[in-house]
Motif scaffolding. Structure first.
Motif: not given
Length: 218
Positions: A147, A192, A194, A204, A207
């Motif tokens: 990631f 998924w 975010l 970010v 996640m």
């Protein structure tokens, strides 16, 4: 130009190259991503694409639920530092399901506490290759480095969207003191999510991904 690999090979799912029975390999449906989600993931990608250095903390929580087995929880936290093109440090502060990694630009040193294994190998050419280390091969879908590699790929947006079938923006949420935008993407066996900070700098914040379907097929 090579086709980029999904960042979730290792982090959250093995990207299965399955197609619907009624479709040929040449007739795969195009991803259905709403314009707001596409614009925001591009904004996130551009932010990290331009970053020359990065320093921060990363907390990871995994919950694995398989039929007939009790749920398993894995909590990890890392100190993370990056410098392009290929220097980085990911030091495990808490937890055992993970690896300590240090690249000095020439060599990559990896220690995996779970199996008490230490490795030295040539450093990756760039930060996008973080997820292809020896640790990734041993940890498989429970590896977390891919990631980070996706965030610092040459084209983060393209890397994130490999294998994505659909995407949408969900209602905004507050995580701690940070107002965030919430994105959700769907792959073959994986949804998924975010969460990124609202505003001009969409860093970010969180996640999540569900590993259950993928692990159930292994």
């Amino acid at each position: 130009m090579k086709t980029p690999k999904s960042p979730f090979v290792g982090l959250a799912a093995l990207l299965l190259a399955a197609t619907l029975p009624a479709l040929s390999q040449d007739a795969k449906p195009a991803p259905v991503i709403d314009p707001a989600a596409k614009a925001l993931i591009e904004k996130v990608g551009n932010l990290y694409k331009e970053a020359k250095t990065f320093k921060g903390e990363m907390a990871i929580k995994m919950k694995i639920e398989l039929p007939g087995l009790p749920p398993q929880d894995f909590n990890m936290s890392y100190d993370v530092a990056m410098e392009r093109p290929n220097k980085y440090s990911m030091m495990l502060k808490e937890g055992t399901m993970g690896a300590n990694s240090l690249s000095d630009g020439k060599n990559l040193h990896v220690h995996i506490p779970m199996v008490n294994k230490y490795m030295v190998q040539p450093a990756p050419a760039n930060l996008s290759a973080i997820g292809s280390s020896g640790a990734s091969e041993l940890l498989g879908p429970l590896d977390q480095m891919a990631f980070i590699g996706a965030l610092f790929a040459d084209n983060p947006t393209e890397t994130f969207l490999v294998g994505v079938k659909s995407g949408k923006q969900l209602p905004s949420e507050k995580l701690g003191e940070v107002e965030t935008d919430h994105l959700q993407f769907q792959q073959d066996d994986l949804a998924w999510d975010l969460w990124v900070a609202k505003g001009a700098s969409p860093k970010v914040q969180q996640m999540t991904a569900d590993l259950s379907s993928m692990l159930g097929k292994m």
